[in-house]
Write an enzyme that holds these catalytic residues in place. Structure first.
Site, PDB file in Angstrom:
ATOM      1  N   GLY B  53       0.863  -1.176   0.000  1.00  0.00           N
ATOM      2  CA  GLY B  53       0.000   0.000   0.000  1.00  0.00           C
ATOM      3  C   GLY B  53       0.895   1.220   0.000  1.00  0.00           C
ATOM      4  O   GLY B  53       2.000   1.168  -0.524  1.00  0.00           O
ATOM      5  N   GLU B  54       0.439   2.297   0.602  1.00  0.00           N
ATOM      6  CA  GLU B  54       1.289   3.473   0.733  1.00  0.00           C
ATOM      7  C   GLU B  54       1.807   3.541   2.163  1.00  0.00           C
ATOM      8  O   GLU B  54       1.037   3.730   3.098  1.00  0.00           O
ATOM      9  CB  GLU B  54       0.520   4.756   0.379  1.00  0.00           C
ATOM     10  CG  GLU B  54       0.626   5.134  -1.085  1.00  0.00           C
ATOM     11  CD  GLU B  54       2.061   5.114  -1.586  1.00  0.00           C
ATOM     12  OE1 GLU B  54       2.332   4.433  -2.596  1.00  0.00           O
ATOM     13  OE2 GLU B  54       2.937   5.754  -0.972  1.00  0.00           O
ATOM     14  N   SER B  55       3.120   3.414   2.317  1.00  0.00           N
ATOM     15  CA  SER B  55       3.686   3.354   3.672  1.00  0.00           C
ATOM     16  C   SER B  55       3.420   4.642   4.447  1.00  0.00           C
ATOM     17  O   SER B  55       3.231   4.604   5.659  1.00  0.00           O
ATOM     18  CB  SER B  55       5.183   3.074   3.604  1.00  0.00           C
ATOM     19  OG  SER B  55       5.848   4.095   2.894  1.00  0.00           O
ATOM     20  N   CYS B  82       6.459  -5.001   0.867  1.00  0.00           N
ATOM     21  CA  CYS B  82       6.541  -3.706   0.181  1.00  0.00           C
ATOM     22  C   CYS B  82       6.371  -2.545   1.171  1.00  0.00           C
ATOM     23  O   CYS B  82       7.288  -2.265   1.935  1.00  0.00           O
ATOM     24  CB  CYS B  82       5.536  -3.654  -0.966  1.00  0.00           C
ATOM     25  SG  CYS B  82       5.849  -2.283  -2.104  1.00  0.00           S
ATOM     26  N   ARG B 108      12.812   3.873  -0.527  1.00  0.00           N
ATOM     27  CA  ARG B 108      11.466   3.726  -1.109  1.00  0.00           C
ATOM     28  C   ARG B 108      11.481   3.899  -2.618  1.00  0.00           C
ATOM     29  O   ARG B 108      12.282   4.653  -3.148  1.00  0.00           O
ATOM     30  CB  ARG B 108      10.508   4.749  -0.488  1.00  0.00           C
ATOM     31  CG  ARG B 108      10.056   4.378   0.910  1.00  0.00           C
ATOM     32  CD  ARG B 108       9.164   5.450   1.474  1.00  0.00           C
ATOM     33  NE  ARG B 108       8.029   5.702   0.614  1.00  0.00           N
ATOM     34  CZ  ARG B 108       7.336   6.844   0.609  1.00  0.00           C
ATOM     35  NH1 ARG B 108       7.685   7.833   1.387  1.00  0.00           N
ATOM     36  NH2 ARG B 108       6.301   6.994  -0.190  1.00  0.00           N
ATOM     37  N   ILE B 134       6.264  -3.755  -7.274  1.00  0.00           N
ATOM     38  CA  ILE B 134       5.435  -2.615  -7.681  1.00  0.00           C
ATOM     39  C   ILE B 134       5.907  -1.355  -6.965  1.00  0.00           C
ATOM     40  O   ILE B 134       5.761  -1.243  -5.757  1.00  0.00           O
ATOM     41  CB  ILE B 134       3.944  -2.900  -7.383  1.00  0.00           C
ATOM     42  CG1 ILE B 134       3.491  -4.135  -8.186  1.00  0.00           C
ATOM     43  CG2 ILE B 134       3.083  -1.682  -7.720  1.00  0.00           C
ATOM     44  CD1 ILE B 134       2.077  -4.572  -7.920  1.00  0.00           C
ATOM     45  N   ARG B 135       6.522  -0.444  -7.724  1.00  0.00           N
ATOM     46  CA  ARG B 135       7.133   0.749  -7.103  1.00  0.00           C
ATOM     47  C   ARG B 135       7.881   0.300  -5.848  1.00  0.00           C
ATOM     48  O   ARG B 135       7.775   0.923  -4.780  1.00  0.00           O
ATOM     49  CB  ARG B 135       6.062   1.790  -6.756  1.00  0.00           C
ATOM     50  CG  ARG B 135       5.533   2.580  -7.953  1.00  0.00           C
ATOM     51  CD  ARG B 135       4.368   3.488  -7.568  1.00  0.00           C
ATOM     52  NE  ARG B 135       4.695   4.353  -6.452  1.00  0.00           N
ATOM     53  CZ  ARG B 135       5.112   5.617  -6.564  1.00  0.00           C
ATOM     54  NH1 ARG B 135       5.259   6.167  -7.744  1.00  0.00           N
ATOM     55  NH2 ARG B 135       5.381   6.336  -5.501  1.00  0.00           N
ATOM     56  N   HIS B 170       5.690  -8.812  -3.581  1.00  0.00           N
ATOM     57  CA  HIS B 170       4.326  -9.119  -3.102  1.00  0.00           C
ATOM     58  C   HIS B 170       3.959 -10.596  -3.238  1.00  0.00           C
ATOM     59  O   HIS B 170       3.271 -10.964  -4.188  1.00  0.00           O
ATOM     60  CB  HIS B 170       3.310  -8.308  -3.910  1.00  0.00           C
ATOM     61  CG  HIS B 170       3.390  -6.833  -3.695  1.00  0.00           C
ATOM     62  ND1 HIS B 170       2.837  -6.218  -2.603  1.00  0.00           N
ATOM     63  CD2 HIS B 170       3.956  -5.850  -4.433  1.00  0.00           C
ATOM     64  CE1 HIS B 170       3.061  -4.910  -2.673  1.00  0.00           C
ATOM     65  NE2 HIS B 170       3.741  -4.663  -3.778  1.00  0.00           N
ATOM     66  N   GLU B 172       1.702 -12.040  -1.762  1.00  0.00           N
ATOM     67  CA  GLU B 172       0.232 -12.122  -1.666  1.00  0.00           C
ATOM     68  C   GLU B 172      -0.448 -11.991  -3.018  1.00  0.00           C
ATOM     69  O   GLU B 172      -1.631 -12.282  -3.143  1.00  0.00           O
ATOM     70  CB  GLU B 172      -0.296 -11.074  -0.674  1.00  0.00           C
ATOM     71  CG  GLU B 172      -0.338  -9.627  -1.168  1.00  0.00           C
ATOM     72  CD  GLU B 172       1.002  -8.886  -1.050  1.00  0.00           C
ATOM     73  OE1 GLU B 172       2.044  -9.551  -0.809  1.00  0.00           O
ATOM     74  OE2 GLU B 172       1.015  -7.646  -1.206  1.00  0.00           O
TER      75      GLU B 172
END
Lengths: 293, 192
Positions: B53-55, B82, B108, B134-135, B170, B172
């Site tokens: 997600g967004e940390s 991530c 990051r 992913i990013r 990821h 998951e």
């Protein structure tokens, strides 16, 4: 090494779930959005409410504006292209934007075809008013769907209508037989395979956000309770009296959308929300949602 | 009965929820999976997973809800993927709330923006694994207490420290339960 696969595009959208994507028009607003807890920002020339007032042709933002915003924040940056304008999309991809919104908020460039989104390395999000429209966009390669709502109004009624159409449409097909699904596919003008996949999953095969009219924390929580995976807020933040406070409140409301006590707490003392427009004040031909098909 | 929590503040929570249930099924371990939104739920957990997600967003909400402090105080095993990995770090290249449970420095979006996101078969525990980045972040520096589990292109992409596990990619999103099983086994002290 593989880039731009469906897994990566849909995966990117999954990382935004439970979050708020905020429209911003400059670096200063982008910073406010990031500090408030936005999961991503949408870089624009004008917010939808101002696009509505300005009239004329609304286009992709100036690349220097998009770059200014990308250089300011550490979160992903999205930007809008006109429906069907694949060259604007090529330009945004070359800038390194993280996701493209093929958006009815801008003036459509093509009255017949949407962008062939499978050709791009970066993912797309597209607006939809009902299940058929959502599945057509997914078929073209959209990695994320959002309701169209009616952007720039601060009026949630259209977003609610569209989310109910999509979620209700899914509920309706869940217990149908294969031959009935063939009929549904013809009726809603969507590919059979996607209709079947959606019926099996009980949800869209991509992330599904709410957009177009979200102006308060309660609006955001309403859309989440109706089944949205997250929320786009356009004019609702920077057209309000206290953007920083409203932005934070909408982030908290989206994360805690089922907790009425938290919703009550974050809804207090926000100052004036954006003024808002009643749908009756917008003539049919000026409604942005009727762009695209 | 043991309980594995999935931190439910932002990100791909339902993907972790599903794959953790699948891992428990395959292991024949009788444990519950619980989505955790507030401190009361966290108190029921024997281990917790922090999703992608967004940390910055998850970090802020962990601070606001008090869940972050509780995870640290309770000393339960944490797995982070991530954004979850970023949050486990002591330091990143950006000012943001962190748990600091693993002695490492993380960069990051270290492989670039979404255009540079990639899929690549990597190696972990001596086996091949589908790496979805992913990013994604990578780890720039680790302390003595940290075991490196995987390296790709000279960058550290997975580590273990005590019972905590962090991956830049990821698992998951793959349907491959092996890394989740490893975490569950370590966290609950159970045999597969």
């Amino acid at each position: 090494m593989l880039h731009g696969t469906e897994v990566l595009k849909k995966g990117f959208a999954k990382m935004t779930k439970g979050g708020v994507i905020m429209d911003v028009v400059n670096a200063e607003q982008a910073e406010i959005a990031e500090n408030a807890g936005a999961v991503s920002v949408m870089a624009l020339e004008k917010v939808p409410a101002d696009i509505r007032t300005a009239g004329g042709v609304a286009r992709m933002a100036d690349p220097s504006k998009v770059i200014e915003i990308m250089d300011t924040v550490s979160i992903p940056v999205m930007a809008k292209v006109r429906i069907g304008h694949f060259v604007e999309a090529q330009i945004l991809e070359s800038l390194g934007v993280d996701m493209i919104d093929e958006s009815e908020v801008l003036t459509p460039a093509d009255e017949k075809y949407h962008v062939d989104k499978k050709k791009f390395t970066i993912p797309f999000v597209c607006g939809a008013r009902n299940l058929g429209e959502a599945l057509r966009r997914i078929d073209e390669g959209a990695a994320m769907i959002r309701t169209k709502g009616e952007a720039g109004t601060g009026n949630i009624v259209e977003a609610v209508r569209h989310m109910r159409m999509i979620m209700g449409g899914i509920r309706e097909i869940q217990n149908k037989t294969e031959e009935e699904l063939w009929g549904v596919a013809r009726e809603i003008e969507a590919p059979f395979e996607l209709v079947k996949e959606t019926a099996n999953l009980g949800k869209l095969p991509v992330v599904n956000f709410a957009a177009g009219g979200v102006a308060t924390p309660a609006d955001a929580a309403l859309m989440m309770q109706l089944g949205a995976d997250g929320v786009f807020v356009g004019s609702g933040i920077f057209k309000s009296e206290n953007p920083e406070i409203v932005a934070k409140a909408i982030v908290e409301a989206t994360a805690n959308y089922e907790d009425a006590e938290i919703l009550a707490k974050v809804s207090r003392d926000l100052g004036k929300a954006m003024p808002g427009l009643d749908m009756g004040e917008i003539p049919e031909e000026e409604r942005l949602q009727s762009r695209g098909w | 009965m043991a309980t594995i929590g999935i931190l439910n503040l932002q990100g791909d929570v339902s993907e972790h929820f599903e794959i953790t249930k699948q891992a428990l099924d395959e292991m024949n371990v009788n444990a519950k999976v619980l989505k955790v939104k507030n401190p009361e739920y966290l108190l029921k957990c024997d281990a917790i997973i922090i999703s992608g997600g967004e940390s910055t967003v998850i970090g802020k909400l962990m601070e606001k809800t008090g869940i972050g402090k509780l995870i640290v105080d309770k000393k339960i095993p944490v797995m982070g993927t991530c954004a979850g990995m970023v949050l486990l770090a002591k330091k990143t290249d950006y000012e943001q709330p962190l748990l600091g449970l693993i002695d490492m420095e993380v960069k990051r979006n270290a492989f670039g923006r979404q255009k540079a996101s990639f899929e690549k078969i990597i190696e972990i525990f001596g086996h091949k694994f589908e790496g979805i980045f992913i990013r994604a972040p990578y780890i720039e520096k680790v302390g003595k207490s940290v075991d490196i589990l995987s390296i790709y292109n000279e960058k550290i992409i997975a580590v273990k420290s005590g019972k905590h596990i962090a991956t830049a990619f990821h698992p998951e999103l793959t349907g491959d339960t092996r890394i989740h099983k490893y975490f569950i086994k370590e966290a609950l002290n159970c045999a597969e």
